[in-house]
Design an enzyme around this catalytic site. Structure first.
Site, PDB file in Angstrom:
ATOM      1  CD1 TRP A  12       0.226  -6.271  -2.630  1.00  0.00           C
ATOM      2  CD2 TRP A  12      -0.172  -6.716  -0.474  1.00  0.00           C
ATOM      3  NE1 TRP A  12       0.578  -7.579  -2.402  1.00  0.00           N
ATOM      4  CE2 TRP A  12       0.344  -7.886  -1.083  1.00  0.00           C
ATOM      5  CE3 TRP A  12      -0.501  -6.764   0.878  1.00  0.00           C
ATOM      6  CZ2 TRP A  12       0.545  -9.070  -0.387  1.00  0.00           C
ATOM      7  CZ3 TRP A  12      -0.310  -7.954   1.578  1.00  0.00           C
ATOM      8  CH2 TRP A  12       0.218  -9.087   0.948  1.00  0.00           C
ATOM      9  CD  GLU A  35      10.077 -11.596  -7.789  1.00  0.00           C
ATOM     10  OE1 GLU A  35      11.290 -11.400  -7.821  1.00  0.00           O
ATOM     11  OE2 GLU A  35       9.312 -11.020  -6.996  1.00  0.00           O
ATOM     12  CE  LYS A  68      14.128 -11.494  -8.915  1.00  0.00           C
ATOM     13  NZ  LYS A  68      14.982 -11.148  -7.791  1.00  0.00           N
ATOM     14  CG  ASN A  90       1.241   1.106   4.207  1.00  0.00           C
ATOM     15  OD1 ASN A  90       0.958  -0.088   4.118  1.00  0.00           O
ATOM     16  ND2 ASN A  90       2.482   1.549   4.181  1.00  0.00           N
ATOM     17  N   GLY A  91      -1.026  -0.455   6.336  1.00  0.00           N
ATOM     18  CA  GLY A  91      -0.748  -1.210   7.552  1.00  0.00           C
ATOM     19  C   GLY A  91      -1.921  -2.112   7.872  1.00  0.00           C
ATOM     20  CD  GLU A 138      17.315 -13.585  -6.425  1.00  0.00           C
ATOM     21  OE1 GLU A 138      16.738 -13.999  -5.426  1.00  0.00           O
ATOM     22  OE2 GLU A 138      16.992 -12.523  -6.992  1.00  0.00           O
ATOM     23  NE  ARG A 166       4.549   1.827  -0.148  1.00  0.00           N
ATOM     24  CZ  ARG A 166       5.514   1.617   0.739  1.00  0.00           C
ATOM     25  NH1 ARG A 166       6.768   1.813   0.402  1.00  0.00           N
ATOM     26  NH2 ARG A 166       5.236   1.220   1.952  1.00  0.00           N
ATOM     27  CE  LYS A 175      11.829  -2.839  -5.392  1.00  0.00           C
ATOM     28  NZ  LYS A 175      12.584  -3.952  -5.978  1.00  0.00           N
ATOM     29  CG  HIS A 198      19.812 -36.872  -0.547  1.00  0.00           C
ATOM     30  ND1 HIS A 198      20.223 -38.088  -0.056  1.00  0.00           N
ATOM     31  CD2 HIS A 198      20.944 -36.158  -0.797  1.00  0.00           C
ATOM     32  CE1 HIS A 198      21.550 -38.101   0.018  1.00  0.00           C
ATOM     33  NE2 HIS A 198      22.006 -36.943  -0.441  1.00  0.00           N
ATOM     34  CB  CYS A 229      -0.950   0.103   1.187  1.00  0.00           C
ATOM     35  SG  CYS A 229      -2.217  -1.147   1.223  1.00  0.00           S
TER      36      CYS A 229
HETATM   37  O1  M6R Z   1      13.109  -4.437   0.510  1.00  0.00           O
HETATM   38  P1  M6R Z   1      13.612  -5.791   0.885  1.00  0.00           P
HETATM   39  O2  M6R Z   1      14.939  -6.106   0.290  1.00  0.00           O
HETATM   40  O3  M6R Z   1      13.637  -5.993   2.384  1.00  0.00           O
HETATM   41  O4  M6R Z   1      12.566  -6.820   0.301  1.00  0.00           O
HETATM   42  C1  M6R Z   1      12.651  -8.177   0.594  1.00  0.00           C
HETATM   43  C2  M6R Z   1      11.820  -9.020  -0.355  1.00  0.00           C
HETATM   44  O5  M6R Z   1      10.463  -8.700  -0.222  1.00  0.00           O
HETATM   45  C3  M6R Z   1      12.241  -8.827  -1.817  1.00  0.00           C
HETATM   46  O6  M6R Z   1      13.589  -9.094  -1.994  1.00  0.00           O
HETATM   47  C4  M6R Z   1      11.425  -9.750  -2.741  1.00  0.00           C
HETATM   48  O7  M6R Z   1      11.742 -11.085  -2.482  1.00  0.00           O
HETATM   49  C5  M6R Z   1      11.686  -9.389  -4.214  1.00  0.00           C
HETATM   50  N1  M6R Z   1      10.456  -9.032  -4.860  1.00  0.00           N
HETATM   51  C6  M6R Z   1      12.251 -10.495  -5.009  1.00  0.00           C
HETATM   52  O8  M6R Z   1      12.558 -10.089  -6.305  1.00  0.00           O
END
Ligand code: M6R
Length: 606
Positions: free
Chosen positions: A74, A486, A483, A100-101, A479, A27, A601, A502, A2
């Site tokens: 969000w 997501e 990527k 927001n929250g 990672e 956001r 984000k 395993h 948000c």
């Molecule tokens: O702002 P931050 O680095 O603390 O965010 C952590 C995660 O939410 C962030 O890295 C998220 O996993 C990304 N969208 C991945 O690409």
């Protein structure tokens, strides 16, 4: 998670608020809305779904006012529809809020207010704030907000307007909020990025702050009304840095910025003589017996790479935790423990709370952070900025590789201070590090990118993917899978390659794309055996290999060739290739790579 914005000044509030919302839509894009104070009262416009829907509707309307607030949502409580979009208003429309929250005791408050005759229009927790403030209002808006907030439990950044007041009242507890100080105008936003086109003079509000914003002034107090001094600071990000420029997407722009960003991060830590990592930290290296690293998502993966770097270069024991687990697992911490919190935004609630827990338990804390002035930069004992500049694409790219470089510098600094890294090895590693931006630039050359795009097109319809890596590149596999999933919404799983036998090997069958990180490393022979195991089960191997490698190349169906660097720096170069692979698969599937579904984000709820 948000985004909220506010404006009071002399410009067209609708235009300012829409522009600011567009800059922080990452956001959340489950709903958008704004409220403008006009001569006849406060007009509220809101719509479920992305901001573009609201902006289209507002094109046809003339809404004249120079004070207003807005929201990009969000969803937590209630579907992403028009009703649940913010702002929310009291029944008579005099009080409007954006929030927001999460208001944790909203059910109780809602029941009580409903019993008093208040009619609710949404399923959100936030709407209770509008009714509660209205209930407490006696002609003084700030007083009403203060009184209402004393009844609220949970996290909030709220911005409030009243039809009869030429001011905005805002407050924060946990969720971020920043004032932008202009000349004859004042701005509010969840994120400094929204403010950059208007001002770089900002005030980062702290927990328990309440601000009354008028066009010429801002007054900050605590919830008891006692003044709090909050002088503005100047941020050094430019508005242009937060634009797409010639690129179609922020993500692509941010991927291609990596050579420059890494050069900046590295320059900050490799000053002075050859081979010497110099960091402006007031930490005494001899007082660190053990390191714990916390982070979420991509930042957690950076921590896993950091574990290899610190243990290998400094011989200090490292544990890495997902931040949301750390704070509840009763970690064993003492004053000789250094807890490193890694975060791009510096606002992720899970990481922030874990950092607070570490401090409470007596640890020294270090933040590896990108966003200047963010909550973690104020709360950690020491901060290493990664200097990645604004990262707007929801998928973390340049911030991740900059975090890896910052961790490398930290490990080298600690290793040198502890006498573990010899001068010759330090000089060699520093030279490799200095050369890294060039290597990454080479990894991004057009022919290499085109080959990754071809591979993405070949496998775009796969129902699932497997990513494998070993050693310092086992986290790179995690990672790469994160990527891909997501961005493309396709199932992807990752494992340390040695773990395959395993269990996970049973998912390998004809046609499963298996991305294997087989760049040069001490475990390369073992990785090659793992490739053979996949091939024996008819999996399709996409191998990341270094230029000139012939053996791994001869086993793979497809190759992503990459320039060489030291093994300890290879996660940076490999990450760039995996970012591009995920980017192209997602783009070919028609996904919105900058704003993937269900994600925000900056995740400022638990
Ligand atoms: O702002 P931050 O680095 O603390 O965010 C952590 C995660 O939410 C962030 O890295 C998220 O996993 C990304 N969208 C991945 O690409």
């Amino acid at each position: 998670m948000c985004g909220i914005v506010g404006y009071v000044g002399y410009r067209d509030a609708k235009e300012v608020l829409l522009e600011k919302l567009a800059r922080i839509e990452y956001r959340g894009h489950d709903g958008a809305g704004l409220a403008i104070r006009t001569v006849t009262g406060i007009e509220v416009y809101k719509k479920g779904g992305p901001l573009a829907g609201l902006a289209r509707e507002l094109e046809l309307r003339s809404v004249r006012g120079m004070l207003g607030l807005g929201h990009t949502r969000w969803a937590t409580h209630g579907a992403p529809d028009d009703r649940n979009a913010h702002p929310h208003a009291s029944e008579d429309g005099t009080v409007v809020i954006s929030h927001n929250g999460i208001i944790e005791n909203y059910r109780l408050l809602k029941e009580r207010l409903a019993a008093q005759g208040h009619a609710f229009r949404s399923e959100t927790d936030s709407e209770v704030l509008a009714h509660l403030i209205k209930e407490r209002y006696r002609g003084d808006l700030a007083g009403a907000v203060r009184a209402a907030l004393t009844e609220v439990r949970g996290a909030y950044a709220i911005v409030v307007a009243h039809a009869e007041h030429e001011e905005i009242v805002a407050a924060r507890s946990v969720s971020p909020l920043v004032i932008g100080v202009g000349d004859g105008e004042m701005f509010l936003a969840s994120d400094v990025l929204a403010l950059l086109p208007y001002t770089r003079r900002v005030v980062f509000l702290e927990d328990g702050d309440l601000v009354v914003l008028r066009s010429q002034s801002y007054d900050v107090t605590d919830l008891g009304g006692r003044p709090r001094a909050r002088p503005p600071t100047v941020v050094d990000w430019s508005a242009e840095a937060a634009e797409k420029g010639d690129c179609d997407t922020f993500m692509l722009k941010e991927i291609h910025e990596q050579p420059r960003v890494l050069a900046q991060t590295i320059a900050g830590g490799l000053r002075g003589g050859a081979g010497e990592a110099r960091l402006d930290l007031r930490l005494d290296p001899s007082s660190i017996d053990r390191v714990q690293i916390i982070g979420c998502g991509t930042a957690y993966h950076a921590g896993l790479v950091g574990e290899h770097l610190i243990e290998r270069l400094a011989r200090v024991q490292v544990e890495v935790d997902i931040a949301s687990e750390y704070r509840y697992r009763q970690p064993i911490v003492d004053e000789r423990t250094l807890v490193i919190a890694i975060s791009q935004s510096g606002e992720t609630m899970d990481t922030l709370e874990a950092l607070r827990e570490a401090k409470r338990l007596g640890a020294k804390t270090l933040g590896i952070i990108n966003v200047q002035g963010s909550s973690m930069t104020r709360e950690a004992h020491e901060v290493l900025y990664v200097h990645a500049g604004p990262e707007i694409g929801v998928a973390s790219t340049k911030a991740y590789t900059a975090q890896l470089c910052a961790l490398f510098l930290f490990a080298l600094w600690l290793g040198q201070a502890r006498g573990v890294v010899s001068a010759a090895r330090a000089a060699q590693l520093s030279a490799e590090l200095r050369d890294l931006p060039r290597v990454v630039d080479e990894a991004l050359d057009a022919a290499r990118v085109a080959e990754i795009e071809r591979i993405a097109a070949k496998y775009r319809d796969a129902r699932g993917w497997l990513f494998l890596g070993r050693g310092v590149n086992a986290p790179s596999a995690l990672e790469g899978a994160l990527k891909l999933k997501e961005l493309s919404y396709v199932y992807a799983e990752a494992h340390a390659a040695g773990e395959m036998k395993h269990g996970p090997i049973s998912i390998v069958d004809e046609g499963l794309p298996v991305v294997v990180i087989a760049t040069e490393c001490s475990l390369l022979e073992k990785v090659l055996s793992n490739i053979q195991e996949v091939r024996a089960r008819s999996g399709r191997v996409i191998a990341l290999v270094n230029d000139g490698d012939t053996e791994a190349a001869s086993y793979a169906d497809d190759l992503i060739r990459l320039p060489r660097t030291d093994e300890l720096l290879s996660p940076v170069v490999n990450a760039v290739a995996l970012q591009l692979l995920a980017y192209h698969v997602a783009s070919l599937l028609g996904r919105d790579v900058d704003k993937p579904r269900n994600l925000a984000k900056s995740v400022t709820v638990e």
